[in-house]
Write a protein that holds these residues in place. Structure first.
Motif, PDB file in Angstrom:
ATOM      1  N   THR A 197       4.533   2.798   3.953  1.00 35.26           N
ATOM      2  CA  THR A 197       4.594   3.081   5.392  1.00 35.26           C
ATOM      3  C   THR A 197       4.317   1.815   6.204  1.00 35.26           C
ATOM      4  O   THR A 197       3.842   1.892   7.335  1.00 35.26           O
ATOM      5  N   GLY A 198       4.587   0.661   5.609  1.00 37.00           N
ATOM      6  CA  GLY A 198       4.254  -0.607   6.277  1.00 37.00           C
ATOM      7  C   GLY A 198       5.346  -1.067   7.211  1.00 37.00           C
ATOM      8  O   GLY A 198       6.184  -0.286   7.695  1.00 37.00           O
ATOM      9  N   ASP A 199       5.326  -2.376   7.440  1.00 37.00           N
ATOM     10  CA  ASP A 199       6.191  -3.018   8.421  1.00 37.00           C
ATOM     11  C   ASP A 199       7.675  -2.797   8.128  1.00 37.00           C
ATOM     12  O   ASP A 199       8.431  -2.306   8.974  1.00 37.00           O
ATOM     13  N   ILE A 200       8.089  -3.114   6.903  1.00 39.87           N
ATOM     14  CA  ILE A 200       9.528  -3.043   6.622  1.00 39.87           C
ATOM     15  C   ILE A 200       9.983  -1.586   6.476  1.00 39.87           C
ATOM     16  O   ILE A 200      11.120  -1.250   6.819  1.00 39.87           O
TER      17      ILE A 200
ATOM     18  N   SER B  60       3.080   8.027   0.875  1.00 38.10           N
ATOM     19  CA  SER B  60       2.008   7.087   1.200  1.00 38.10           C
ATOM     20  C   SER B  60       0.834   7.358   0.286  1.00 38.10           C
ATOM     21  O   SER B  60       0.701   8.452  -0.272  1.00 38.10           O
ATOM     22  N   ARG B  61      -0.050   6.356   0.156  1.00 36.89           N
ATOM     23  CA  ARG B  61      -1.276   6.599  -0.614  1.00 36.89           C
ATOM     24  C   ARG B  61      -2.200   7.526   0.156  1.00 36.89           C
ATOM     25  O   ARG B  61      -3.116   8.106  -0.419  1.00 36.89           O
TER      26      ARG B  61
ATOM     27  N   LYS C 104      -1.531   8.819   6.681  1.00 34.56           N
ATOM     28  CA  LYS C 104      -0.469   7.840   6.965  1.00 34.56           C
ATOM     29  C   LYS C 104       0.903   8.446   6.720  1.00 34.56           C
ATOM     30  O   LYS C 104       1.850   8.204   7.477  1.00 34.56           O
TER      31      LYS C 104
ATOM     32  N   ASN D  79       5.064  -6.585  -3.480  1.00 33.86           N
ATOM     33  CA  ASN D  79       5.857  -7.030  -4.625  1.00 33.86           C
ATOM     34  C   ASN D  79       5.297  -6.581  -5.972  1.00 33.86           C
ATOM     35  O   ASN D  79       6.052  -6.247  -6.886  1.00 33.86           O
TER      36      ASN D  79
ATOM     37  N   HIS E  91       6.601  -3.178  -7.265  1.00 33.84           N
ATOM     38  CA  HIS E  91       8.033  -2.851  -7.368  1.00 33.84           C
ATOM     39  C   HIS E  91       8.440  -2.410  -8.770  1.00 33.84           C
ATOM     40  O   HIS E  91       9.209  -1.457  -8.930  1.00 33.84           O
TER      41      HIS E  91
ATOM     42  N   LYS F  92      12.917  -6.823  -1.503  1.00 34.14           N
ATOM     43  CA  LYS F  92      12.929  -8.134  -2.124  1.00 34.14           C
ATOM     44  C   LYS F  92      11.504  -8.669  -2.229  1.00 34.14           C
ATOM     45  O   LYS F  92      10.696  -8.338  -1.377  1.00 34.14           O
TER      46      LYS F  92
ATOM     47  N   TRP G 295      19.128  -7.629   2.000  1.00 37.64           N
ATOM     48  CA  TRP G 295      19.965  -7.144   3.091  1.00 37.64           C
ATOM     49  C   TRP G 295      20.838  -8.226   3.702  1.00 37.64           C
ATOM     50  O   TRP G 295      21.912  -7.950   4.231  1.00 37.64           O
TER      51      TRP G 295
ATOM     52  N   ARG H 230      -0.666  -9.840   1.931  1.00 36.41           N
ATOM     53  CA  ARG H 230       0.314  -9.869   0.846  1.00 36.41           C
ATOM     54  C   ARG H 230       1.029 -11.220   0.778  1.00 36.41           C
ATOM     55  O   ARG H 230       1.641 -11.542  -0.218  1.00 36.41           O
TER      56      ARG H 230
HETATM   57  N1  LIG Z   1      13.609  -7.234   4.180  1.00 32.60           N
HETATM   58  C1  LIG Z   1      12.719  -7.828   4.923  1.00 32.60           C
HETATM   59  O1  LIG Z   1      13.012  -8.438   5.941  1.00 32.60           O
HETATM   60  C2  LIG Z   1      11.327  -7.736   4.550  1.00 32.60           C
HETATM   61  C3  LIG Z   1      10.397  -8.000   5.524  1.00 32.60           C
HETATM   62  C4  LIG Z   1       9.101  -7.812   5.199  1.00 32.60           C
HETATM   63  C5  LIG Z   1       8.781  -7.427   3.930  1.00 32.60           C
HETATM   64  N2  LIG Z   1       9.710  -7.207   2.978  1.00 32.60           N
HETATM   65  C6  LIG Z   1       9.324  -6.770   1.632  1.00 32.60           C
HETATM   66  O2  LIG Z   1       8.900  -5.420   1.732  1.00 32.60           O
HETATM   67  C7  LIG Z   1       7.753  -5.208   0.938  1.00 32.60           C
HETATM   68  C8  LIG Z   1       6.640  -4.660   1.824  1.00 32.60           C
HETATM   69  O3  LIG Z   1       6.372  -5.584   2.856  1.00 32.60           O
HETATM   70  P1  LIG Z   1       5.693  -5.120   4.245  1.00 32.60           P
HETATM   71  O4  LIG Z   1       5.698  -6.319   5.124  1.00 32.60           O
HETATM   72  O5  LIG Z   1       6.290  -3.886   4.736  1.00 32.60           O
HETATM   73  O6  LIG Z   1       4.197  -4.882   3.736  1.00 32.60           O
HETATM   74  P2  LIG Z   1       3.073  -3.971   4.398  1.00 32.60           P
HETATM   75  O7  LIG Z   1       3.263  -3.882   5.875  1.00 32.60           O
HETATM   76  O8  LIG Z   1       1.782  -4.453   3.844  1.00 32.60           O
HETATM   77  O9  LIG Z   1       3.396  -2.514   3.800  1.00 32.60           O
HETATM   78  C9  LIG Z   1       3.367  -2.226   2.429  1.00 32.60           C
HETATM   79  C10 LIG Z   1       3.113  -0.732   2.253  1.00 32.60           C
HETATM   80  O10 LIG Z   1       3.029  -0.454   0.853  1.00 32.60           O
HETATM   81  C11 LIG Z   1       2.118   0.616   0.638  1.00 32.60           C
HETATM   82  N3  LIG Z   1       1.212   0.297  -0.466  1.00 32.60           N
HETATM   83  C12 LIG Z   1       1.112   0.975  -1.621  1.00 32.60           C
HETATM   84  N4  LIG Z   1       0.201   0.415  -2.423  1.00 32.60           N
HETATM   85  C13 LIG Z   1      -0.313  -0.631  -1.766  1.00 32.60           C
HETATM   86  C14 LIG Z   1      -1.312  -1.590  -2.078  1.00 32.60           C
HETATM   87  N5  LIG Z   1      -1.959  -1.593  -3.248  1.00 32.60           N
HETATM   88  N6  LIG Z   1      -1.592  -2.524  -1.160  1.00 32.60           N
HETATM   89  C15 LIG Z   1      -0.954  -2.566   0.014  1.00 32.60           C
HETATM   90  N7  LIG Z   1      -0.004  -1.672   0.363  1.00 32.60           N
HETATM   91  C16 LIG Z   1       0.327  -0.727  -0.521  1.00 32.60           C
HETATM   92  C17 LIG Z   1       1.351   0.795   1.935  1.00 32.60           C
HETATM   93  O11 LIG Z   1       1.706   2.058   2.437  1.00 32.60           O
HETATM   94  P3  LIG Z   1       0.660   3.242   2.291  1.00 32.60           P
HETATM   95  O12 LIG Z   1      -0.674   2.666   2.709  1.00 32.60           O
HETATM   96  O13 LIG Z   1       1.178   4.251   3.225  1.00 32.60           O
HETATM   97  O14 LIG Z   1       0.675   3.673   0.853  1.00 32.60           O
HETATM   98  C18 LIG Z   1       1.815  -0.289   2.864  1.00 32.60           C
HETATM   99  O15 LIG Z   1       1.991   0.165   4.170  1.00 32.60           O
HETATM  100  C19 LIG Z   1       7.451  -6.531   0.245  1.00 32.60           C
HETATM  101  O16 LIG Z   1       8.018  -6.509  -1.038  1.00 32.60           O
HETATM  102  C20 LIG Z   1       8.168  -7.559   1.084  1.00 32.60           C
HETATM  103  O17 LIG Z   1       8.616  -8.689   0.339  1.00 32.60           O
HETATM  104  C21 LIG Z   1      10.969  -7.332   3.305  1.00 32.60           C
END
Ligand SMILES: NC(=O)c1ccc[n+]([C@@H]2O[C@H](COP(=O)([O-])OP(=O)(O)OC[C@H]3O[C@@H](n4cnc5c(N)ncnc54)[C@H](OP(=O)(O)O)[C@@H]3O)[C@@H](O)[C@H]2O)c1
Length: 358
Positions: free
Chosen positions: A13-16, A37-38, A42, A77, A80, A98, A126, A166
């Motif tokens: 449920t994060g940024d991406i 989500s965990r 959330k 990452n 994954h 990715k 993407w 991260r």
């Molecule tokens: N395509 C793009 O432009 C782009 C941009 C940013 C990131 N990404 C990729 O997308 C992935 C996530 O990035 P993000 O920026 O969205 O990260 P983020 O904001 O930290 O979100 C990651 C989500 O994963 C879940 N999660 C499950 N287990 C976790 C753990 N042990 N620690 C932290 N979070 C955990 C969490 O959701 P819950 O708490 O709800 O479980 C969290 O909200 C990465 O692989 C990154 O490389 C891609």
């Protein structure tokens, strides 16, 4: 005629995850069916915000939902691999953020499992699917710049050091190469294929992950000089130089909405050519000139606008592939995702350079 909706299940449920959910509005026939989500709270908040039908915090229940037609994995990452395997073993097609995994051997495990299950899997690279990138590919295949001789790209965004984030955490699969470097490397390989040789160097952050990495891909008659970093903001464009001209995916190339084409003489001109640090004042002045004149001078801008963040094109590709009964995307096959990670690993397996002063 009622169009059947294609239900996505989103892990994380994060940024991406939020940006992907928003971009599904631009995908005909797509809907967010469920989120995982965990935390129950959330999951529920994300469901309410995005209009998803279901909110799960139990992965088995999520993966058993028959209305999820594909799973989008949007977690750090380091998760994954395990999550992809779990989804694939539940016969769910996966679109994995990715990098596909933190290392090429782990990515290969995903590739093997997808092949074994005859199930669809793809890295969410993407950028390869963006209209501007597809247009650049079509121009090059039509011979618009002759044979590619050189690719140069930097993708750098300054980030404050936070060992828990991260970006800098080793446990979460951090580092500039895995966060940013995979974009220029994947795109260079999209245009040139797998290199014969890889070289490069990297600089360490305090946490031990790479803060800046330079990756050079060597081909029999071409070179790609690529870099990425959290230490500064870069020019963030992607320049492809050929024997008869050049094409630049304009900054920020990872979400390119524009490209610039150069004749050979414009490419070599200090006024009309692409400047390493961006176009600055010259670019601003050039953009005021009538396009017929700049085209005459050998410099031509093409616009490829899209709504949202640009994550919709990869989602459309996944849905089209599934409809066609394919198990991989011809634009982003798993083997190519593995090759990118292999190149990154060659550079990161070396000792880091001493951090430059200042
Ligand atoms: N395509 C793009 O432009 C782009 C941009 C940013 C990131 N990404 C990729 O997308 C992935 C996530 O990035 P993000 O920026 O969205 O990260 P983020 O904001 O930290 O979100 C990651 C989500 O994963 C879940 N999660 C499950 N287990 C976790 C753990 N042990 N620690 C932290 N979070 C955990 C969490 O959701 P819950 O708490 O709800 O479980 C969290 O909200 C990465 O692989 C990154 O490389 C891609």
């Amino acid at each position: 005629v009622a169009v059947k909706t294609f239900g996505w299940g989103i892990m994380g449920t994060g940024d991406i995850a939020r940006r992907f959910a928003a971009d599904l509005a631009f995908v005909p026939g797509a809907a967010i069916h469920a989120v995982l989500s965990r935390s129950v709270e959330k999951a529920e908040a994300f469901r309410a915000e995005t209009g998803a039908k279901k909110a799960y915090h139990d992965v088995e229940a999520f993966l058993s939902d028959p209305l999820i037609k594909a799973v989008y994995i949007a977690t750090p990452n380091s998760l994954h691999l395990a999550q992809s395997l779990r989804a694939l073993r539940n016969r769910k097609p996966v679109l994995v953020e990715k990098p596909l995994a933190p290392s090429s051997p782990e990515a290969e495990v995903i590739e093997r499992e997808a092949l074994r299950q005859k199930s669809f899997a793809m890295e969410a690279m993407w950028t390869r699917f963006l209209p501007a990138v597809q247009a650049a590919k079509a121009h090059i295949e039509a011979g618009a710049i002759g044979d590619i001789r050189k690719i140069s790209a930097d993708l750098s965004y300054f980030r404050d050091y936070d060992p828990e984030s991260r970006f800098f955490s080793r446990a979460l699969g951090g580092g500039a190469a895995l966060d940013l470097g995979v974009y220029p490397v994947s795109l260079a390989m999209f245009f040139l294929g797998e290199p014969d040789q890889v070289s490069g160097r990297w600089f360490s952050a305090k946490s031990g992950v790479d803060m800046r990495t330079e990756i050079n891909l060597h081909y029999p008659s071409a070179e790609a000089e690529l870099s990425c970093g959290f230490d500064r903001d870069g020019a963030n464009h992607f320049l492809i130089e050929g024997t008869t001209g050049a094409i630049r995916l304009d900054a920020p190339f990872l979400k390119a909405r524009r490209l610039t084409r150069y004749s050979l003489s414009a490419r070599n001109s200090p006024l009309l050519g692409p400047l390493p640090e961006g176009d600055g004042l010259a670019g601003k002045l050039l953009s005021r000139l009538p396009s017929s004149l700049t085209r005459f001078l050998g410099r031509q801008v093409e616009h490829y606008p899209f709504p949202g963040n640009g994550l919709q094109f990869q989602a459309i590709a996944v849905m089209d592939a599934l409809k066609a009964g394919e198990t991989q995307s011809p634009i982003m096959p798993l083997e190519a995702s593995v090759a990118v990670l292999r190149a990154v690993a060659i550079v990161l397996s070396r000792s880091p350079m001493p951090v430059p002063p200042g």
